[in-house]
Write an enzyme that holds these catalytic residues in place. Structure first.
Site, PDB file in Angstrom:
ATOM      1  N   GLU A  83       5.536  11.520  21.451  1.00  0.00           N
ATOM      2  CA  GLU A  83       6.384  10.935  20.403  1.00  0.00           C
ATOM      3  C   GLU A  83       7.795  11.540  20.397  1.00  0.00           C
ATOM      4  O   GLU A  83       8.414  11.632  19.336  1.00  0.00           O
ATOM      5  CB  GLU A  83       5.732  11.106  19.018  1.00  0.00           C
ATOM      6  CG  GLU A  83       4.464  10.300  18.831  1.00  0.00           C
ATOM      7  CD  GLU A  83       3.979  10.248  17.378  1.00  0.00           C
ATOM      8  OE1 GLU A  83       4.373  11.115  16.585  1.00  0.00           O
ATOM      9  OE2 GLU A  83       3.213   9.328  17.050  1.00  0.00           O
TER      10      GLU A  83
ATOM     11  N   GLU B  98      -2.110   5.294  19.705  1.00  0.00           N
ATOM     12  CA  GLU B  98      -2.604   5.767  18.409  1.00  0.00           C
ATOM     13  C   GLU B  98      -2.649   4.609  17.442  1.00  0.00           C
ATOM     14  O   GLU B  98      -1.632   4.243  16.859  1.00  0.00           O
ATOM     15  CB  GLU B  98      -1.695   6.874  17.829  1.00  0.00           C
ATOM     16  CG  GLU B  98      -1.752   8.168  18.598  1.00  0.00           C
ATOM     17  CD  GLU B  98      -0.980   9.304  17.928  1.00  0.00           C
ATOM     18  OE1 GLU B  98      -0.608   9.170  16.741  1.00  0.00           O
ATOM     19  OE2 GLU B  98      -0.751  10.324  18.606  1.00  0.00           O
TER      20      GLU B  98
END
Ligand SMILES: *[C@@H]1O[C@H](CO)[C@@H](O)[C@H](O)[C@H]1NC(C)=O
Ligand SMILES: *[C@@H]1O[C@H](CO)[C@@H](O)[C@H](O)[C@H]1NC(C)=O
Ligand SMILES: *[C@@H]1O[C@H](CO)[C@@H](O)[C@H](O)[C@H]1NC(C)=O
Ligand SMILES: *[C@@H]1O[C@H](CO)[C@@H](O)[C@H](O)[C@H]1NC(C)=O
Ligand SMILES: *[C@@H]1O[C@H](CO)[C@@H](O)[C@H](O)[C@H]1NC(C)=O
Ligand SMILES: *[C@@H]1O[C@H](CO)[C@@H](O)[C@H](O)[C@H]1NC(C)=O
Ligand SMILES: CC(=O)N[C@H]1CO[C@H](CO)[C@@H](O)[C@@H]1O
Length: 824
Positions: A182, A251
């Site tokens: 991320e 995710e």
């Protein structure tokens, strides 16, 4: 120079490769992961190995497989594996090699997200704190010292996997690996150095030659051949930056994490299924549930500030490893339904037709085989739709749902039509030996720190994590203040600015107060104090509650009193600044140093008989013993009544506790509408109760007979209310539509002992409050009893025929059942 050793090694290595004829070739295109030429769609789920115990792994993996997963995903947790520089730990539940081997034995793949920055609501995002203290280092940017450490650790992990033949290219289970995590979300503030860093990450990863694809999540500028992937609640709109990359959802947040003070998050099974189905409708190739099993932040591993010990996440497997129904089963049916179309989905052209502003029919058709597979979505958050596809049939598509049509003409699944049982668990105390625990207590030895005696000194207020290297939650800050005859001694205010997370203050050995901010951030403690003439000792105890794990430069965010300032404010606001006094420091508690939490060393404590005066004491150790509950149901510790601290069973930490931190009571409601976009404040539960009352004791922490429980209580609590309980399935409910099969199952060896409600007809209500509808088959209960009583699980055909009212299928008929599970 000719190096005979490396030549021999590479010969051995290539021979080893030859001997693995089962090596898997993992490639991809925009429609599929291609494993040995087979075009695949992959369902994956996150199970973080340190959030359970190695004894729990086989069961969790089997339940993931039974739930229809192809792969298990995990991060690698650097801080646990390298707690001190170049001193490694891969023992117990840190043995990720064993975890991967068990996954392979179960016939599943592994998605290995090395990071090694992991976020994960894990302490300091998975970085060891010693890293922070290396001179000249800057984390997650183009800094040579950091890059050396990251490369050393990443290479070590990759080499361990290679040595155990764990990459698919070697015949192992790992089909995908991730570097960084991320970074794209926070990259802008790092500027050009961030860009250079992410390019370096890509090159470094590629140079490790693992033979399977690398991914970077949330990295829209991922350097080729890194595959960028998506994290979120919905990712159907996501497009990878390379048209040849498969669309992957690394995710899919099935729920949410919890902080002290938060309510319990809940994301409905209907909405998770909707998100997944829409993702595959619009070309998805891999979906990973974050989390599939959230588990427990044992010890001091929770991130922060203020992440709870439970990391349940409302995942398909609950914190203890039980099936979280109906979520687990509803997703299992979804996986099976999408897999019906796997061949077509991975080898076809897709076409979308907007039937209305909110209804879209997506058709995958394979020109060679003529096969078709369809998704029919209704994204309207309140209006149901009935769609006539002419020769392909007519379909009722509830609001905010996706219907899956096998062959484009047979409904096999709708995300809003839940046919899976609901399970209601209860926690109960059932060993009579544990009914009344008998306690002893010992005060935390504080004679030294209350007198201002530490281990080292400095003329400033130090930053906490750099000082403790996170060896403990606790850091003592102590200083002396001299007063002469002319100073005023009364009506003085002690004023402390701290960066968090929790502060306790003492003056001349007397407690003057404690404070924390509701979110774990900076705050000011102000307490009225009195001084005495002569030397006064000010003792401040600062405690961290999980180090920050997310954001740009999060690693540099200070904790503790760090620079203060600390003032004494007297009459007329006369202010004495103590910030550059000579401060004395001590890391940790004496009880921690003496290991009072460990039964082997606990005799070093001065344990005393428990009486009423032992209740509500700050800075106190409590000890008791309890019998291991019989059976296989998960064991929990009910810490209702305790304040804040940490708990150990037989010397193993089951995490921090803080049951006195109550969740707000403002936004829970009886009903939860699955329709409309999810956010973590939607459908929350447990308002007005402790954020976390129960703490998991893995059965592998328990002996066969008697166990020692030790608590450290920081702010005061009542151990008399503490109880050891088991988590038992009590009520199960099922609701299924005509033409389907209702499956009911108790867990943990329990059997169905009573049918409390059964109605084939048009029953209403929900689990716990089903009601008869306008019509029903009057002997519904008898039929269900016959099929289920005395069984661990049973299944019932929901059809007019099996309920003895002929062959005429009544499309609106449903069966609702509520049953009790019990021990015998
Ligand atoms: C792996 O598969 C790809 C096509 O999917 C093929 O081009 C490549 O040669 C294969 N590699 C090996 C080592 O078999
Ligand atoms: C369907 O509608 C969506 C917006 O609602 C639009 O983005 C999409 O391009 C449309 N698709 C077709 C095939 O018209
Ligand atoms: C302290 O302050 C209170 C009012 O805030 C006052 O009543 C009291 O007399 C003061 N005491 C001294 C010793 O100054
Ligand atoms: C002392 O400071 C506080 C806050 O800064 C202020 O409200 C108060 O009026 C001050 N008192 C005196 C006596 O100056
Ligand atoms: C909710 O909490 C507030 C403060 O925390 C309290 O004043 C109020 O009475 C509570 N309401 C209910 C219904 O429990
Ligand atoms: C079918 O359902 C309707 C209500 O939707 C009900 O009135 C009718 O009696 C049912 N038919 C049978 C054969 O049970
Ligand atoms: C409306 C209706 O038919 N209700 C019946 C449902 O079944 C029960 C027995 O299980 C009857 O008592 C109701 O009359």
């Amino acid at each position: 120079m000719f190096n005979i050793r490396s030549l021999v090694l590479s010969l051995v290595a290539s021979l080893a490769c030859l001997s693995f004829s089962t090596a898997d070739n993992v490639t991809y295109d925009s429609n599929a992961l291609i494993i040995n030429g087979e075009r695949r769609i992959i369902f994956s789920g996150s199970i973080h190995y340190p959030r359970s115990t190695d004894a729990m792994w086989p069961d969790l993996i089997q339940k993931a497989k039974d739930g229809g997963l192809d792969a298990i995903e995990t991060y690698i947790f650097w801080d646990r594996h390298e707690p001190q520089r170049r001193k490694y730990d891969f023992s117990g539940n840190l043995d990720f090699i064993k975890f991967f081997q068990l996954i392979q034995d179960a016939g599943l793949y592994v998605v290995m997200r090395i990071g090694p920055y992991v976020c994960a609501e894990w302490n300091y995002g998975g970085f060891p704190v010693w890293l922070h203290n290396m001179p000249g280092i800057q984390l997650r940017t183009d800094n040579q010292i950091y890059k050396n450490e990251m490369q050393t650790f990443t290479t070590k992990i990759v080499n361990m996997c290679k040595a155990a033949n764990l990459f698919a290219s070697q015949g192992g289970p790992i089909i995908i690996a991730q570097i960084e995590n991320e970074y794209g979300n926070v990259m802008t503030p790092y500027g050009d150095a961030g860009k250079a860093y992410i390019n370096w990450c890509a090159q470094m990863a590629e140079s490790l030659n693992i033979g399977v694809p690398w991914i970077m999540c949330q990295q829209s500028d991922a350097p080729q051949p890194m595959i960028n992937t998506c994290n979120g609640f919905y990712c159907d709109n996501f497009t990878p930056n390379n048209p040849k990359s498969p669309k992957m959802f690394t995710e899919n947040w099935v729920g949410w994490f919890k902080k002290w003070g938060d309510k319990d998050p809940h994301r409905t099974a209907e909405d998770v299924a909707f998100s997944v189905a829409k993702f595959f409708q619009f070309g998805g190739v891999l979906n990973n549930y974050y989390m599939y099993h959230g588990g427990t932040n044992f010890g001091r591993t929770s991130g922060g500030p203020f992440i709870t010990t439970s990391y349940d996440y409302d995942a398909p497997l609950d914190e203890y490893g039980n099936l979280n129904q109906p979520k687990w089963g509803h997703l299992r049916q979804l996986h099976a339904s999408i897999k019906l179309g796997e061949k077509i989905l991975t080898s076809s052209t897709r076409s979308d037709r907007n039937i209305s502003s909110s209804v879209t029919l997506t058709t995958f058709s394979n020109p060679t085989t003529g096969g078709r597979f369809c998704f029919l979505s209704n994204t309207d958050a309140s209006n149901d739709a009935t769609i006539d596809l002419q020769t392909d049939g007519k379909y009722f598509v509830p609001a905010w749902s996706v219907t899956i049509l096998d062959g484009c003409n047979k409904e096999v699944y709708n995300t809003a039509k839940v046919n899976t049982q609901t399970s209601v668990f209860v926690k109960e105390q059932n060993e009579k030996e544990n009914a009344q625990l008998s306690w002893v207590w010992a005060p935390e030895p504080m004679r030294d720190t209350l007198q201002g005696i530490g281990k080292f000194k400095a003329n400033l207020l130090l930053e906490q994590k750099a000082t403790t290297v996170d060896f403990s939650d606790y850091l003592w800050y102590m200083t002396n203040v001299e007063t002469d005859q002319t100073s005023s001694l009364y009506n003085i205010t002690l004023h402390v600015n701290t960066k968090g997370h929790v502060l306790h203050a003492f003056v001349n050995k007397r407690y003057v107060g404690s404070q924390w901010a509701t979110n774990g951030q900076s705050f000011v403690l102000e307490k009225p104090i009195s001084l005495k003439s002569g030397t006064n000792t000010i003792t401040l105890l600062s405690a961290t509650v999980g180090l920050k794990n997310y954001d740009a430069f999060y690693d540099t965010v200070p904790t503790g009193i760090d620079g203060g300032p600390v003032y004494l404010i007297g009459s007329g606001n006369a202010t004495t600044d103590l910030s550059s006094n000579l401060w004395s420091y001590k890391v940790g508690l004496n009880g921690e140093m003496k290991r009072l939490y460990n039964p082997t060393f606990s005799s070093r404590g001065k344990w005393r008989t428990f009486d009423q005066a032992s209740i509500g004491r700050r800075m106190t150790w409590y000890k008791t013993s309890f019998k291991t509950p019989s059976g296989v149901d998960p064991v929990v510790l009910d810490l209702q009544g305790m304040g804040k601290g940490q708990a150990w069973v037989n010397g193993q930490s089951i995490g921090r506790f803080w049951p006195s931190f109550i969740a707000g009571n403002d936004s829970c409601s009886e009903t939860c509408d699955y329709r409309g976009a999810y956010n973590p404040s939607k459908c929350v539960e447990n308002c007005g109760n402790p954020s976390q009352r129960w703490y998991h004791i893995p059965r592998s922490f328990l002996s066969s007979d008697t166990n020692t429980l030790i608590l450290f209580e920081e702010i005061g609590g009542n151990p008399e209310q503490v109880s050891v309980q088991t988590v038992t399935i009590q009520t199960i409910c099922g609701h299924a539509n005509e033409g389907s099969t209702l499956e009911l199952s108790c867990q943990g060896g329990h059997i169905i002992s009573e049918i409390q409600f059964a109605s084939y007809g048009n029953p209403g209500g929900k689990c716990g409050s089903f009601t008869q509808g306008l019509w029903n088959v009057s002997n519904s209960i008898l039929l269900v009893e016959r099929a289920c009583i005395g069984m661990e699980s049973c299944s019932i055909d929901v059809s007019a025929k099996s309920f003895g009212i002929g062959d005429a299928t009544n499309l609106s008929a449903r069966l609702a059942v509520q049953a009790l599970c019990s021990n015998d």
